[in-house]
Write an enzyme that holds these catalytic residues in place. Sequence first.
Site, mmCIF file in Angstrom:
data_model
loop_
_atom_site.group_PDB
_atom_site.id
_atom_site.type_symbol
_atom_site.label_atom_id
_atom_site.label_comp_id
_atom_site.label_asym_id
_atom_site.label_seq_id
_atom_site.Cartn_x
_atom_site.Cartn_y
_atom_site.Cartn_z
ATOM 1 N N LYS A 221 -9.274 -14.500 11.677
ATOM 2 C CA LYS A 221 -10.332 -14.992 10.860
ATOM 3 C C LYS A 221 -11.218 -15.775 11.616
ATOM 4 C CE LYS A 221 -7.692 -14.672 6.790
ATOM 5 N NZ LYS A 221 -6.444 -15.454 5.629
ATOM 6 N N GLY A 342 -4.516 -13.397 -2.519
ATOM 7 C CA GLY A 342 -4.198 -13.080 -3.838
ATOM 8 C C GLY A 342 -4.955 -11.832 -3.910
HETATM 9 N N1 LIG Z 1 -2.954 -10.320 -0.006
HETATM 10 C C1 LIG Z 1 -4.090 -11.068 0.014
HETATM 11 O O1 LIG Z 1 -4.283 -12.134 -0.441
HETATM 12 C C2 LIG Z 1 -5.243 -10.773 0.707
HETATM 13 C C3 LIG Z 1 -6.307 -11.574 0.964
HETATM 14 C C4 LIG Z 1 -7.407 -10.997 2.030
HETATM 15 C C5 LIG Z 1 -7.237 -9.969 2.952
HETATM 16 N N2 LIG Z 1 -5.991 -9.089 2.797
HETATM 17 C C6 LIG Z 1 -5.979 -7.829 3.432
HETATM 18 O O2 LIG Z 1 -5.948 -6.802 2.600
HETATM 19 C C7 LIG Z 1 -5.181 -5.805 3.206
HETATM 20 C C8 LIG Z 1 -3.974 -5.341 2.250
HETATM 21 O O3 LIG Z 1 -3.196 -6.221 1.945
HETATM 22 P P1 LIG Z 1 -2.155 -6.260 0.875
HETATM 23 O O4 LIG Z 1 -1.586 -7.524 0.649
HETATM 24 O O5 LIG Z 1 -2.629 -5.456 -0.143
HETATM 25 O O6 LIG Z 1 -1.002 -5.500 1.828
HETATM 26 P P2 LIG Z 1 0.114 -4.302 1.005
HETATM 27 O O7 LIG Z 1 0.447 -4.865 -0.583
HETATM 28 O O8 LIG Z 1 1.342 -4.291 1.790
HETATM 29 O O9 LIG Z 1 -0.479 -3.089 0.995
HETATM 30 C C9 LIG Z 1 -0.863 -2.301 1.853
HETATM 31 C C10 LIG Z 1 -1.363 -1.027 1.613
HETATM 32 O O10 LIG Z 1 -1.676 -0.070 2.781
HETATM 33 C C11 LIG Z 1 -1.208 1.114 2.700
HETATM 34 N N3 LIG Z 1 -1.096 1.485 4.105
HETATM 35 C C12 LIG Z 1 -0.762 0.847 5.063
HETATM 36 N N4 LIG Z 1 -1.002 1.709 6.272
HETATM 37 C C13 LIG Z 1 -1.724 2.780 5.901
HETATM 38 C C14 LIG Z 1 -2.012 3.778 6.505
HETATM 39 N N5 LIG Z 1 -2.223 3.901 7.915
HETATM 40 N N6 LIG Z 1 -2.843 4.944 5.767
HETATM 41 C C15 LIG Z 1 -2.800 4.845 4.645
HETATM 42 N N7 LIG Z 1 -2.442 3.841 3.911
HETATM 43 C C16 LIG Z 1 -1.516 2.819 4.708
HETATM 44 C C17 LIG Z 1 0.259 0.725 2.204
HETATM 45 O O11 LIG Z 1 0.865 2.041 1.862
HETATM 46 P P3 LIG Z 1 2.268 2.114 1.044
HETATM 47 O O12 LIG Z 1 2.052 1.743 -0.077
HETATM 48 O O13 LIG Z 1 2.666 3.627 1.068
HETATM 49 O O14 LIG Z 1 3.122 1.406 1.941
HETATM 50 C C18 LIG Z 1 -0.205 -0.023 0.961
HETATM 51 O O15 LIG Z 1 -0.325 0.672 -0.351
HETATM 52 C C19 LIG Z 1 -4.574 -6.499 4.400
HETATM 53 O O16 LIG Z 1 -5.517 -6.100 5.756
HETATM 54 C C20 LIG Z 1 -4.769 -8.135 4.254
HETATM 55 O O17 LIG Z 1 -4.928 -8.657 5.470
HETATM 56 C C21 LIG Z 1 -5.051 -9.528 1.786
#
Ligand SMILES: NC(=O)c1ccc[n+]([C@@H]2O[C@H](COP(=O)([O-])OP(=O)(O)OC[C@H]3O[C@@H](n4cnc5c(N)ncnc54)[C@H](OP(=O)(O)O)[C@@H]3O)[C@@H](O)[C@H]2O)c1
Length: 361
Positions: A221, A342
């Site tokens: 970030k 979140g």
């Molecule tokens: N959570 C937060 O508060 C937050 C805040 C800001 C930014 N972010 C960003 O948002 C993104 C997602 O975070 P999250 O918390 O939602 O993660 P997560 O719950 O682990 O979900 C990740 C998703 O991406 C899919 N995935 C991973 N690699 C892939 C690929 N190569 N091709 C297709 N699908 C793929 C996974 O598939 P499967 O379901 O099949 O495993 C899963 O559905 C991250 O980059 C994170 O840094 C998150």
Amino acid sequence: MSRELASRASIFLVGTGVVGGALLEILRGPRGVDVAGVANRRGIVFAKEGPPIPPSKVGEIVGKPRGDAPAVIDDDLLDALATLPNPVLVDATAAGAIDELYLRALGRGIHVVTANKKPIAGPFAARARLFDPSNRARGARLRYSATVGAGLPVIETAKDLVRTGDQVKRIDCVLSGTLGFLSNAIASGTPLSRAVAIARQRGYTEPDPREDLLGADVARKAVILAREIGATIELDDVDREPFIPRDVLDRATPETLDKELARLDADFAARAERHAKRGEKLVYLARIEASFAGGGIRAYAAPTAVALDHPAATLEGSSALVAFTSARHASDPIVIRGSGAGGAVTAAALLADVFKVTGLA
Ligand SMILES: NC(=O)c1ccc[n+]([C@@H]2O[C@H](COP(=O)([O-])OP(=O)(O)OC[C@H]3O[C@@H](n4cnc5c(N)ncnc54)[C@H](OP(=O)(O)O)[C@@H]3O)[C@@H](O)[C@H]2O)c1
């Protein structure tokens, strides 16, 4: 109907986890955005006959057993997506080598909106390709507001300061909702290992929580923000001290992490008590400093003890704070604070970017 005149957007969502799932939830309401396709590591569905795809189809891939063969989004699919009204590829993964997919989409005039920091904080030269003016000439735009501060207007503020001719001198930030949550929980007596488990459960952590605990997520970030104010900085240029000692995280696997952290519970509790006695709190602070005389921009991040009345010490839960000190805002910095992690807030930031790139805002 021309794309510009269409009143709806068509998204292809990659990633159906915490953020992607929350976006699908928001899109159950009438938002003017159709889901044309969805992919995760278990599969892919695309509405060949035209969007929206029925929720049951999405449920099919979300419910599939886990596997490690990422779905392949091929050129035929992108060609078909490009014909839909206001097409947008939305990245809600933390995948590392996804720049190439962005380039193939942008090259076809498909907008890209992402919550994934890796392509934006990756090597400067690779990032520059994503922002090549030829993409804009094809009508495609890339937005990444959700990558810093989740739903908070951090990137937009940095951009506005720069494009209005202000000189940003310093950015102080508590940029990790996860580490903020951990600092608060530990300060109020929750053992470190338990606090990490809760943060994971609530969807605050990165898919691999070691990314948060190493400070790697904050460093990304910081790189994104430093680049907004003109730095050609790389990830390795960010001086950082991890939240948890590096050797512990190096030997931990996702499976053994809880056990390794439990060994540090007593140390962290004692440290929190020491700080409380001194009227301080430990927070994970990042700072980006621009020295215009030398032309350099420096970024660093470390656990830092601050007085209890310091703005960073007053943050609660997983809140984030970013303070911009600039030539015009020299004595009273612009302070942005609020929920910094979140699914719901991050998904809302993605959707707001979808509206902006398509001009539906
Ligand atoms: N959570 C937060 O508060 C937050 C805040 C800001 C930014 N972010 C960003 O948002 C993104 C997602 O975070 P999250 O918390 O939602 O993660 P997560 O719950 O682990 O979900 C990740 C998703 O991406 C899919 N995935 C991973 N690699 C892939 C690929 N190569 N091709 C297709 N699908 C793929 C996974 O598939 P499967 O379901 O099949 O495993 C899963 O559905 C991250 O980059 C994170 O840094 C998150």
